[in-house]
Design an enzyme around this catalytic site. Sequence first.
Site, PDB file in Angstrom:
ATOM      1  N   ARG E  99      36.790  10.080  22.673  1.00  0.00           N
ATOM      2  CA  ARG E  99      35.994   8.870  22.899  1.00  0.00           C
ATOM      3  C   ARG E  99      34.678   8.916  22.122  1.00  0.00           C
ATOM      4  O   ARG E  99      34.256   7.919  21.516  1.00  0.00           O
ATOM      5  CB  ARG E  99      35.718   8.715  24.404  1.00  0.00           C
ATOM      6  CG  ARG E  99      35.058   7.423  24.812  1.00  0.00           C
ATOM      7  CD  ARG E  99      35.963   6.214  24.754  1.00  0.00           C
ATOM      8  NE  ARG E  99      35.845   5.467  23.542  1.00  0.00           N
ATOM      9  CZ  ARG E  99      36.863   4.911  22.895  1.00  0.00           C
ATOM     10  NH1 ARG E  99      38.082   4.986  23.358  1.00  0.00           N
ATOM     11  NH2 ARG E  99      36.666   4.271  21.769  1.00  0.00           N
ATOM     12  N   LYS E 134      15.231  -1.788  12.996  1.00  0.00           N
ATOM     13  CA  LYS E 134      15.911  -2.395  14.152  1.00  0.00           C
ATOM     14  C   LYS E 134      17.289  -1.752  14.353  1.00  0.00           C
ATOM     15  O   LYS E 134      18.322  -2.427  14.337  1.00  0.00           O
ATOM     16  CB  LYS E 134      16.031  -3.914  13.938  1.00  0.00           C
ATOM     17  CG  LYS E 134      14.662  -4.584  13.904  1.00  0.00           C
ATOM     18  CD  LYS E 134      14.704  -6.073  13.636  1.00  0.00           C
ATOM     19  CE  LYS E 134      13.271  -6.644  13.608  1.00  0.00           C
ATOM     20  NZ  LYS E 134      13.226  -8.065  13.227  1.00  0.00           N
ATOM     21  N   LYS E 166       1.996  -4.772   9.171  1.00  0.00           N
ATOM     22  CA  LYS E 166       2.665  -5.976   9.649  1.00  0.00           C
ATOM     23  C   LYS E 166       1.680  -6.956  10.296  1.00  0.00           C
ATOM     24  O   LYS E 166       0.484  -6.664  10.408  1.00  0.00           O
ATOM     25  CB  LYS E 166       3.763  -5.592  10.637  1.00  0.00           C
ATOM     26  CG  LYS E 166       4.715  -4.524  10.079  1.00  0.00           C
ATOM     27  CD  LYS E 166       6.024  -4.473  10.808  1.00  0.00           C
ATOM     28  CE  LYS E 166       6.858  -5.700  10.485  1.00  0.00           C
ATOM     29  NZ  LYS E 166       8.204  -5.633  11.066  1.00  0.00           N
ATOM     30  N   GLU E 196       2.934  -7.160   4.860  1.00  0.00           N
ATOM     31  CA  GLU E 196       3.680  -8.365   5.184  1.00  0.00           C
ATOM     32  C   GLU E 196       2.733  -9.569   5.035  1.00  0.00           C
ATOM     33  O   GLU E 196       1.616  -9.538   5.537  1.00  0.00           O
ATOM     34  CB  GLU E 196       4.139  -8.224   6.648  1.00  0.00           C
ATOM     35  CG  GLU E 196       4.901  -9.379   7.218  1.00  0.00           C
ATOM     36  CD  GLU E 196       5.282  -9.115   8.690  1.00  0.00           C
ATOM     37  OE1 GLU E 196       5.822  -8.024   8.990  1.00  0.00           O
ATOM     38  OE2 GLU E 196       5.008  -9.977   9.537  1.00  0.00           O
ATOM     39  N   ASP E 217       7.387 -12.874   4.619  1.00  0.00           N
ATOM     40  CA  ASP E 217       8.020 -12.926   5.933  1.00  0.00           C
ATOM     41  C   ASP E 217       8.294 -14.355   6.394  1.00  0.00           C
ATOM     42  O   ASP E 217       7.366 -15.181   6.480  1.00  0.00           O
ATOM     43  CB  ASP E 217       7.122 -12.224   6.959  1.00  0.00           C
ATOM     44  CG  ASP E 217       7.869 -12.012   8.263  1.00  0.00           C
ATOM     45  OD1 ASP E 217       9.037 -11.582   8.203  1.00  0.00           O
ATOM     46  OD2 ASP E 217       7.282 -12.276   9.335  1.00  0.00           O
TER      47      ASP E 217
END
Lengths: 283, 283, 283, 283, 283, 283
Positions: E99, E134, E166, E196, E217
Amino acid sequence: MDIDEGLIFAYAADLLKEDLGRGDITSMAVVRGGRQAQGRFLAKQDFVLCGLEVAEAVFTSLDGRIQLEARAYDGEAISAGTEFARIEGPAGVLLAGERTALNLMQRMSGVATLTKAFVDRVAGTGAAIVDTRKTTPGLRLLEKYAVHVGGGRNHRFGLDDGVLIKDNHIALVGGVRRAVELARESVPHLMKIEVEVANRSQLRDAIAARADCIMLDNMEPDEIRHCVELIREQAPGVIVEVSGGVNLESVRTLAECGADMISVGAITHSATAVDISMKIAPI
Amino acid sequence: MDIDEGLIFAYAADLLKEDLGRGDITSMAVVRGGRQAQGRFLAKQDFVLCGLEVAEAVFTSLDGRIQLEARAYDGEAISAGTEFARIEGPAGVLLAGERTALNLMQRMSGVATLTKAFVDRVAGTGAAIVDTRKTTPGLRLLEKYAVHVGGGRNHRFGLDDGVLIKDNHIALVGGVRRAVELARESVPHLMKIEVEVANRSQLRDAIAARADCIMLDNMEPDEIRHCVELIREQAPGVIVEVSGGVNLESVRTLAECGADMISVGAITHSATAVDISMKIAPI
Amino acid sequence: MDIDEGLIFAYAADLLKEDLGRGDITSMAVVRGGRQAQGRFLAKQDFVLCGLEVAEAVFTSLDGRIQLEARAYDGEAISAGTEFARIEGPAGVLLAGERTALNLMQRMSGVATLTKAFVDRVAGTGAAIVDTRKTTPGLRLLEKYAVHVGGGRNHRFGLDDGVLIKDNHIALVGGVRRAVELARESVPHLMKIEVEVANRSQLRDAIAARADCIMLDNMEPDEIRHCVELIREQAPGVIVEVSGGVNLESVRTLAECGADMISVGAITHSATAVDISMKIAPI
Amino acid sequence: MDIDEGLIFAYAADLLKEDLGRGDITSMAVVRGGRQAQGRFLAKQDFVLCGLEVAEAVFTSLDGRIQLEARAYDGEAISAGTEFARIEGPAGVLLAGERTALNLMQRMSGVATLTKAFVDRVAGTGAAIVDTRKTTPGLRLLEKYAVHVGGGRNHRFGLDDGVLIKDNHIALVGGVRRAVELARESVPHLMKIEVEVANRSQLRDAIAARADCIMLDNMEPDEIRHCVELIREQAPGVIVEVSGGVNLESVRTLAECGADMISVGAITHSATAVDISMKIAPI
Amino acid sequence: MDIDEGLIFAYAADLLKEDLGRGDITSMAVVRGGRQAQGRFLAKQDFVLCGLEVAEAVFTSLDGRIQLEARAYDGEAISAGTEFARIEGPAGVLLAGERTALNLMQRMSGVATLTKAFVDRVAGTGAAIVDTRKTTPGLRLLEKYAVHVGGGRNHRFGLDDGVLIKDNHIALVGGVRRAVELARESVPHLMKIEVEVANRSQLRDAIAARADCIMLDNMEPDEIRHCVELIREQAPGVIVEVSGGVNLESVRTLAECGADMISVGAITHSATAVDISMKIAPI
Amino acid sequence: MDIDEGLIFAYAADLLKEDLGRGDITSMAVVRGGRQAQGRFLAKQDFVLCGLEVAEAVFTSLDGRIQLEARAYDGEAISAGTEFARIEGPAGVLLAGERTALNLMQRMSGVATLTKAFVDRVAGTGAAIVDTRKTTPGLRLLEKYAVHVGGGRNHRFGLDDGVLIKDNHIALVGGVRRAVELARESVPHLMKIEVEVANRSQLRDAIAARADCIMLDNMEPDEIRHCVELIREQAPGVIVEVSGGVNLESVRTLAECGADMISVGAITHSATAVDISMKIAPI
């Protein structure tokens, strides 16, 4: 020896994981929400208490807000029926920690209680009861602390904090004398050198090699008495330890032979759990 | 239940560290170089052997080239005086692993031997001996395996792989029935729900709530017999467990009351080490 | 003291991770595939070699098939320009382990080399050079081994394997005598008790309390000579250690004062890296 | 670069274990009970302070109630004789953490102090002092922080956060140009590509391959000056690093050759401990 | 980027524990003894294979003697119905690892397959597909490797190996320009600085501050095209990344706007498992 | 099943390290000092919230003083545009934890949302939706909790807390009946025995062997209906699970066939991240 608080916490938190695994599914299902509860620790037999701080640490490792109120302390004789501590906190935390806390306290108190029985048996002889490395794997520090709490003394804590030349070393190196000399060449100067001897010939070698401590292994009382005299005469200042299958019946006779200490594997390898219960109720 | 090889190795390697610490200073000083030696494991009493693979893993965790030759296997009855295994490898490795290997095997064999005594006592009654969670902290898997080797059956391995509603849960939630219902709502469907009952009123609730297993806790034999009959009549298929302070004297009487299993904390919390020695000699 | 092979491997594997992190991105990008390479270790200055097995373990922890061919061994004096070892294996493995292996070997050889300089300086005086706990955090075992390789002796390995009562203890407990007595009450019997003294009054207390070892801290040579004589007269068998800001200039004079050992923090806290390069080429 | 608080705590707690082992047996025996004490940190030489928060974390990892009062901060020049911090807490905690805290602070301040010496030496030249990966294994983050505190800049923290193609890579891949191109194909776009060159031919290849940074390795000042000019002309914007056996004597001359940075292994591999004492007294 | 073999093994061994817990009780009960078996890996849909070595490591972490025979390699397109690998070893080992091995390979192949779809969609535009942070917590390295296998490029592996300023940073520090300048002051010179920008004003600041990379962005295609032109004119050499809710429908249009790379969170956060089965039979 | 708070914290702290590595270099460089900030969590789509406590634990593992104010709770349906939580603390801590907290919450909410869709689809049929072991390696507990939050039920948590005999076991042992009998011999009595059957012949064997649960694997609706009837008649009380490639289209039809539960691998292996943003601003 006492035991460091940080180490107690580490032990408790680590051992709890074995029981808790992915979580206490019964309690999470049955006792929902954060309801407060109280747990009472009750002695179901007479014993010497040991491990209360370890038990507390099991619960605080789950939740820092747990409050334990001790009514007795490590080393005290507890009578059957006594409530010796109370604990308050979220019910789920009390339930999750219960078994691990009890298992630890029951075993540590068992070791302290058995040690105390041996210590009482040799009272007045001048011989100390010392432990061995025959401890439960994983619990050495806790069991050695329990020996201390029960009135015993601690021998080595591991292979790295003392020198003890045993029969197997002697068989490999070819003699007591050579073994002691090799040890003296390289071990740190703060460590004494102890050597195990099984007969007078080895004893003479040990004395000649100026061992700091001599363990008389598996000898009859008469022989022990003779060897102790020899050491006192020829090697004053040397510590004498008696060892080998000591039990509650034999320990007094051995202690009266004049040695400084009797080491007893049984106080750790044959101690059994004392009976303690924890009753939990809502508050 | 059997035990996974990888887990055995992890246990052995981890527990050895406690004894080894920064190294075996006696052996490093006395037995220099890589000389080969042989160790012989000797039974000093009669017992049921358990833990030979764990002992082997202690040594192989130190040195992968160690060879152990087993002359008996876990579960065999060993007579005092028998040499049941030999091991070969560097002398320093045999000396460093000796105590941890013996401590583990002595304790595991102690559990297997005591379990076997209980199992023999109930022979023919149809009742199984099962263990509890009253194991030595840190050694649960090894002790549960020893119970299996001694002929016993295993109960839960932790709080996370079975549901057992005990007196403390019932006290908190207000009744057997409510507790069982709450459990059924959220626990995984592959887990049975066991509930502890202390009297007939609780028993009736447990039956009504369709618990899968019922533990009769701390009851007298006559009461147990009565309760078992009630369960067989009203709740066929439900497993009945008897629990509470069971010892070698009482176990047969309890087993004859018709329950499916008797759980015995003593087989783990009151087992003591069997006597095994390891004699090391050069080869 | 020697160092256990298993511990060497654990050190090496663990320390490598600090440098390797998520992987050696340069080498993975530039040296693709499994091409074999050879690395040659070259001395860029004279030094006492130490750490070759540790360096080897760095590489084998990455890939078990690495082969190191040693042309010299720990403790040997290496001359500038000597190629003292070769290693073969996948180029990516040699590149990934290079810096960690060199950093370790360079530092360990630095400690061995500086220790050797102190040891040579006191040749013939009968005084041993011993280390302290002023080691690099995280590398104590490796540095203590390097001291041993350089001809020095090892003092305590940690706070748990020896008793050394220092000025701070004495200040807290109110005197040398009380401190020694308290220690004797509870420390394991295989441990000697050493106490630091700063003047004759403390020395008299230490002798009266029957300390096993006495450290003369920060005294002038004349004072040391006087104190050593006092100890030899009044406390034969007691080990005398001289301590405090010892350097290569002062060590001989101190060693000639008659003490058994001179402890030197500098051999670990002020050792610097020796210069070693590793040249890698395809094979 | 600064260093994360959580990482500082993890370092401190982890490194303390090496010294503490099974517990501080001297202090547990001698300083019983929870008596409060105060420790004063005293400079025994001039140095640039570094590591005060790490030292504090050593103590708070033992006991969260420890209070440290800083009278100076990381980066400050401390004069011999200055008491730069005080700490209060249980005597046993101060004694147990003392050596580890001092060892860390002494080494970190040693690195900061030596870095500052190099930085001062190149003042006004426009060249920065940068560190290397020649750090003490296990202490990289702490030593890189000390370099920052001493006024230096940080190069790569490991093999995984920057691309530096060195002589060994070039030898394996067959040339500077091919190596840079391979790197560009696969490394993350936020990483610059630095390549080490040892001569003009390699330099021309590096420029042609559009390396982002060029390290001039082990060149004479005149040659460095020539190469820097070439790079400024033909590859404006490329960062130039000078490297190779730089010491306090040579660093100014090298810095005046026009490069952007001088990397100095010595600031970490040859830093020694500064002298700090901690005096503990009851309060 | 490729992934280090040692890291693969560590991942596999660690993740297996989550599933294995105290052991595979079904297989230990049902498949007793060491019987050998063969497992065949079958594709139940079309996909890009990824994770075969990780799957192999799951099994070898249980038992070093497992043999896997690969019939395809990471990066290959596999058609539904293909048997792409076989494995042989003890049946209990194949069952215990099944598994975890499948879960890993199915997820990694899922990421590679989805990445490949994006990469194919932008073919010929000159824009690369890059990943983000992410990723699934705990699997970053494996998922970034899967992106690489699927033809994508890797962005930062963590907060520590690249500088990306960012919107949240800019909000806190008060502007793009100040943020870039602060970064340049202290970050290692081998790291490029990416910032960004959400509009032209921020873009002008980013160019003025000489950012190495600029992330556009959440802009519309026309605006992206305009911004890219501006950057090419005023800041040649600066890398341009387009980011923000990119999907398979929009990616081609964005890629045609002239940026160097399109970052796509979906290739990791929205990849789903491909369908693979493992059929085990005795041999 | 709920999830233990201590385990949540351990997960969060551990997973954060993957992203944080040696530290958040961008934030340390750009947002200096300890300035306080506020973060707002905003839903960018509709979803079922899950993981808020895990997200909180990510931040508190960095800094215990972080305050999270929840405006919604796990299990609530959140509409796009809703601000469902606020957090306050040092800006550097919010920035360092942001990505890991979002990655976890996005994935957990994704699983809860998809589970809820399946649960809604079978409303009124009496069949429960249960999960499988096809979870993301490393996140099983979190994903199983998300299934619970989404209204599903949990199957086994690992190989060690339930018995499920699958096709591969049956192939190895030679038949359903033998496999169930072997399992009954040794597995703990609190565990039910489930067996997978693929056809009527296997079903008859499963019933004859008195399996506690029967999984109908990969059958057509008509066949399922027939099998369920057979089980209800011949084995009342046995739990029936339907399994095999279930999706949102097919689940209702399957649920109407009368089984007790439908297991759906897709709710974990094919869930994708929901879209959540965190906006940080100074306060």
